[in-house]
Design an enzyme around this catalytic site. Structure first.
Site, PDB file in Angstrom:
ATOM      1  N   SER A  28       7.978 -12.314  -3.150  1.00 40.28           N
ATOM      2  CA  SER A  28       6.623 -12.273  -2.587  1.00 40.28           C
ATOM      3  C   SER A  28       6.291 -13.554  -1.834  1.00 40.28           C
ATOM      4  O   SER A  28       6.469 -14.651  -2.357  1.00 40.28           O
ATOM      5  CB  SER A  28       5.578 -12.108  -3.696  1.00 40.28           C
ATOM      6  OG  SER A  28       5.668 -10.834  -4.246  1.00 40.28           O
ATOM      7  N   HIS A  58       5.951  -9.108   1.605  1.00 41.17           N
ATOM      8  CA  HIS A  58       7.354  -8.704   1.731  1.00 41.17           C
ATOM      9  C   HIS A  58       7.553  -8.130   3.125  1.00 41.17           C
ATOM     10  O   HIS A  58       6.639  -7.585   3.715  1.00 41.17           O
ATOM     11  CB  HIS A  58       7.709  -7.630   0.703  1.00 41.17           C
ATOM     12  CG  HIS A  58       7.788  -8.145  -0.704  1.00 41.17           C
ATOM     13  ND1 HIS A  58       8.971  -8.303  -1.374  1.00 41.17           N
ATOM     14  CD2 HIS A  58       6.826  -8.553  -1.543  1.00 41.17           C
ATOM     15  CE1 HIS A  58       8.733  -8.776  -2.584  1.00 41.17           C
ATOM     16  NE2 HIS A  58       7.436  -8.936  -2.712  1.00 41.17           N
ATOM     17  N   HIS A  80       9.719  -2.978  -6.495  1.00 41.16           N
ATOM     18  CA  HIS A  80       9.468  -3.415  -7.868  1.00 41.16           C
ATOM     19  C   HIS A  80       9.349  -2.210  -8.810  1.00 41.16           C
ATOM     20  O   HIS A  80       8.882  -1.147  -8.410  1.00 41.16           O
ATOM     21  CB  HIS A  80       8.149  -4.191  -7.955  1.00 41.16           C
ATOM     22  CG  HIS A  80       8.075  -5.396  -7.093  1.00 41.16           C
ATOM     23  ND1 HIS A  80       7.766  -5.321  -5.750  1.00 41.16           N
ATOM     24  CD2 HIS A  80       8.262  -6.706  -7.370  1.00 41.16           C
ATOM     25  CE1 HIS A  80       7.778  -6.544  -5.252  1.00 41.16           C
ATOM     26  NE2 HIS A  80       8.079  -7.389  -6.194  1.00 41.16           N
ATOM     27  N   TYR A  82       7.071  -1.793 -10.902  1.00 44.64           N
ATOM     28  CA  TYR A  82       5.669  -1.352 -11.025  1.00 44.64           C
ATOM     29  C   TYR A  82       5.206  -0.480  -9.858  1.00 44.64           C
ATOM     30  O   TYR A  82       4.141   0.129  -9.932  1.00 44.64           O
ATOM     31  CB  TYR A  82       4.725  -2.554 -11.194  1.00 44.64           C
ATOM     32  CG  TYR A  82       4.697  -3.531 -10.038  1.00 44.64           C
ATOM     33  CD1 TYR A  82       4.090  -3.219  -8.819  1.00 44.64           C
ATOM     34  CD2 TYR A  82       5.258  -4.794 -10.179  1.00 44.64           C
ATOM     35  CE1 TYR A  82       4.074  -4.116  -7.772  1.00 44.64           C
ATOM     36  CE2 TYR A  82       5.243  -5.694  -9.141  1.00 44.64           C
ATOM     37  CZ  TYR A  82       4.650  -5.352  -7.944  1.00 44.64           C
ATOM     38  OH  TYR A  82       4.630  -6.253  -6.897  1.00 44.64           O
ATOM     39  N   GLU A  83       5.986  -0.393  -8.793  1.00 39.28           N
ATOM     40  CA  GLU A  83       5.567   0.453  -7.673  1.00 39.28           C
ATOM     41  C   GLU A  83       5.856   1.927  -7.938  1.00 39.28           C
ATOM     42  O   GLU A  83       5.149   2.794  -7.434  1.00 39.28           O
ATOM     43  CB  GLU A  83       6.284   0.015  -6.392  1.00 39.28           C
ATOM     44  CG  GLU A  83       5.848  -1.365  -5.914  1.00 39.28           C
ATOM     45  CD  GLU A  83       6.669  -1.804  -4.712  1.00 39.28           C
ATOM     46  OE1 GLU A  83       6.388  -1.315  -3.613  1.00 39.28           O
ATOM     47  OE2 GLU A  83       7.592  -2.617  -4.903  1.00 39.28           O
ATOM     48  N   ALA A 110       8.503 -15.009  -6.730  1.00 40.48           N
ATOM     49  CA  ALA A 110       7.343 -15.838  -7.044  1.00 40.48           C
ATOM     50  C   ALA A 110       7.079 -15.674  -8.533  1.00 40.48           C
ATOM     51  O   ALA A 110       7.239 -14.580  -9.072  1.00 40.48           O
ATOM     52  CB  ALA A 110       6.141 -15.382  -6.238  1.00 40.48           C
ATOM     53  N   MET A 205       7.464 -10.477 -12.259  1.00 41.07           N
ATOM     54  CA  MET A 205       7.498  -9.007 -12.288  1.00 41.07           C
ATOM     55  C   MET A 205       8.722  -8.417 -11.582  1.00 41.07           C
ATOM     56  O   MET A 205       8.703  -7.262 -11.165  1.00 41.07           O
ATOM     57  CB  MET A 205       6.234  -8.448 -11.617  1.00 41.07           C
ATOM     58  CG  MET A 205       4.921  -8.980 -12.166  1.00 41.07           C
ATOM     59  SD  MET A 205       3.518  -8.294 -11.291  1.00 41.07           S
ATOM     60  CE  MET A 205       2.190  -9.371 -11.889  1.00 41.07           C
ATOM     61  N   SER A 206       9.782  -9.195 -11.448  1.00 40.43           N
ATOM     62  CA  SER A 206      10.929  -8.692 -10.671  1.00 40.43           C
ATOM     63  C   SER A 206      12.231  -9.297 -11.195  1.00 40.43           C
ATOM     64  O   SER A 206      12.298  -9.795 -12.310  1.00 40.43           O
ATOM     65  CB  SER A 206      10.749  -9.039  -9.182  1.00 40.43           C
ATOM     66  OG  SER A 206      10.859 -10.440  -9.003  1.00 40.43           O
ATOM     67  N   ASN A 229       1.787 -20.407  -9.520  1.00 40.85           N
ATOM     68  CA  ASN A 229       0.613 -20.633 -10.377  1.00 40.85           C
ATOM     69  C   ASN A 229       1.078 -20.969 -11.785  1.00 40.85           C
ATOM     70  O   ASN A 229       2.227 -20.713 -12.152  1.00 40.85           O
ATOM     71  CB  ASN A 229      -0.265 -19.369 -10.416  1.00 40.85           C
ATOM     72  CG  ASN A 229       0.528 -18.139 -10.873  1.00 40.85           C
ATOM     73  OD1 ASN A 229       1.221 -17.514 -10.078  1.00 40.85           O
ATOM     74  ND2 ASN A 229       0.441 -17.821 -12.155  1.00 40.85           N
ATOM     75  N   HIS A 241      -2.899 -11.836  -6.386  1.00 42.51           N
ATOM     76  CA  HIS A 241      -1.785 -11.674  -5.441  1.00 42.51           C
ATOM     77  C   HIS A 241      -2.039 -12.520  -4.193  1.00 42.51           C
ATOM     78  O   HIS A 241      -1.104 -13.099  -3.623  1.00 42.51           O
ATOM     79  CB  HIS A 241      -1.594 -10.202  -5.093  1.00 42.51           C
ATOM     80  CG  HIS A 241      -0.382  -9.940  -4.247  1.00 42.51           C
ATOM     81  ND1 HIS A 241       0.904 -10.282  -4.649  1.00 42.51           N
ATOM     82  CD2 HIS A 241      -0.245  -9.411  -3.008  1.00 42.51           C
ATOM     83  CE1 HIS A 241       1.765  -9.947  -3.694  1.00 42.51           C
ATOM     84  NE2 HIS A 241       1.092  -9.417  -2.691  1.00 42.51           N
TER      85      HIS A 241
HETATM   86  N1  HPA Z   1       2.808 -13.571 -13.575  1.00 40.87           N
HETATM   87  C1  HPA Z   1       3.635 -12.601 -13.121  1.00 40.87           C
HETATM   88  N2  HPA Z   1       4.128 -12.574 -11.915  1.00 40.87           N
HETATM   89  C2  HPA Z   1       3.801 -13.572 -11.080  1.00 40.87           C
HETATM   90  C3  HPA Z   1       2.956 -14.605 -11.462  1.00 40.87           C
HETATM   91  C4  HPA Z   1       2.430 -14.607 -12.785  1.00 40.87           C
HETATM   92  O1  HPA Z   1       1.675 -15.490 -13.210  1.00 40.87           O
HETATM   93  N3  HPA Z   1       2.815 -15.433 -10.393  1.00 40.87           N
HETATM   94  C5  HPA Z   1       3.570 -14.906  -9.391  1.00 40.87           C
HETATM   95  N4  HPA Z   1       4.163 -13.772  -9.811  1.00 40.87           N
END
Ligand code: HPA
Length: 265
Positions: A28, A58, A80, A82-83, A110, A205-206, A229, A241
């Site tokens: 991402s 993306h 992903h 989750y999609e 990310a 998440m990936s 983050n 996001h």
């Molecule tokens: N959690 C999950 N996926 C992420 C995060 C997060 O804090 N930051 C960027 N992708």
């Protein structure tokens, strides 16, 4: 002919038949790095069966060509779990990569940090992972090949070369454990505390399904996170996001330098 063989033929027709030295998957906010490749871009829409990565940040293209003197195949976006609810959403693209004769895979993503010494803008090299999402991309695979050993799934040799490249660029590249949450909701503060207790250094998440699939396909794998983050509850910043996309460029510049040096050396 299998679908991966058909797609590999289409890609060879457009981009030439030399096997890529490396496959790269961009996370991402990092999709623009595909523009580094001198070669051709093939839209996923032309690659029947590639699940379109509908996530902004993306770029749904496969770039095949030269980067720092190496031949690379760069996936500008990933699908992903989750999609679609399919943990094997990246199986076909990675099968195609293997079919092209590539045997090394570098994944990027990310991620949220659980460590004070990895603030937003840092990079983290995955030393290992925890498949906390509770599923597996090889569920349903009917052959004995499904019993994939995951010791050294994050290739020690590639990791050493990535660490050397980072050192040569003066970029800090701490290693850590990545914990895969399904998303798409972000974690709760309690889940972040739990992940810490479990031994995680970052959450995302990936990537984990792709490492499992990559090992299944016999690829040597490594992955780098761009920290966008702190994990939920660890700082006052609001996780979103948009925030991920806004923060990714901070680390993306360092990631690009490390990857370029890694490929060059
Ligand atoms: N959690 C999950 N996926 C992420 C995060 C997060 O804090 N930051 C960027 N992708």
């Amino acid at each position: 002919m299998s679908r991966s063989a058909e797609l590999a033929r289409l890609i060879r027709d457009r981009a030439g038949s030399a096997p890529p030295d490396y496959g790269l998957v961009l996370g991402s906010g990092l999709g623009h790095l595909g523009g580094m490749v001198q070669g051709v871009g093939i839209p996923y829409a032309d690659l029947d069966g590639f699940l379109h990565a509908g996530v902004s940040g993306h770029v749904p293209q496969l770039y095949v060509g030269a980067l720092e003197g190496r031949r690379v195949a760069v996936f500008g976006g990933r699908a992903h779990y989750y999609e679609s609810g399919r943990a094997d959403a990246m199986r076909l693209p990675l099968e195609v990569l293997a079919e092209l004769g590539c045997d090394r895979l570098i994944l990027t993503n990310a991620a949220g940090s659980l460590r004070d010494d990895m603030p937003p803008g840092s990079l983290m090299l995955l030393s290992d992972h925890i498949a906390f999402a509770g599923t597996n991309p090889l569920i349903g695979e009917a052959t004995e090949a499904r019993f994939v050993p995951m010791t050294d799934a994050h290739d020690p040799g590639i990791r050493a070369d990535l660490r050397d490249a980072a050192a040569a660029e003066g970029v800090a590249l701490p290693e850590g454990v990545y914990c895969w949450f399904s998303g798409p909701s972000f974690e709760t503060p309690a889940e972040i505390r739990a992940a810490r207790v479990l031994g995680a250094d970052a959450v995302g998440m990936s990537t984990v399904p792709e490492i499992i699939l990559g090992r299944f396909l016999g690829l040597r794998c490594a992955a780098v996170s761009v920290i966008t983050n702190m994990g939920a509850g660890l700082s006052a910043e609001r996780i979103s996001h948009d925030h991920t996309k806004a923060m990714a460029p901070l680390g993306a510049e360092k990631l690009e330098r490390v990857l370029r040096r890694f490929l060059r050396d």
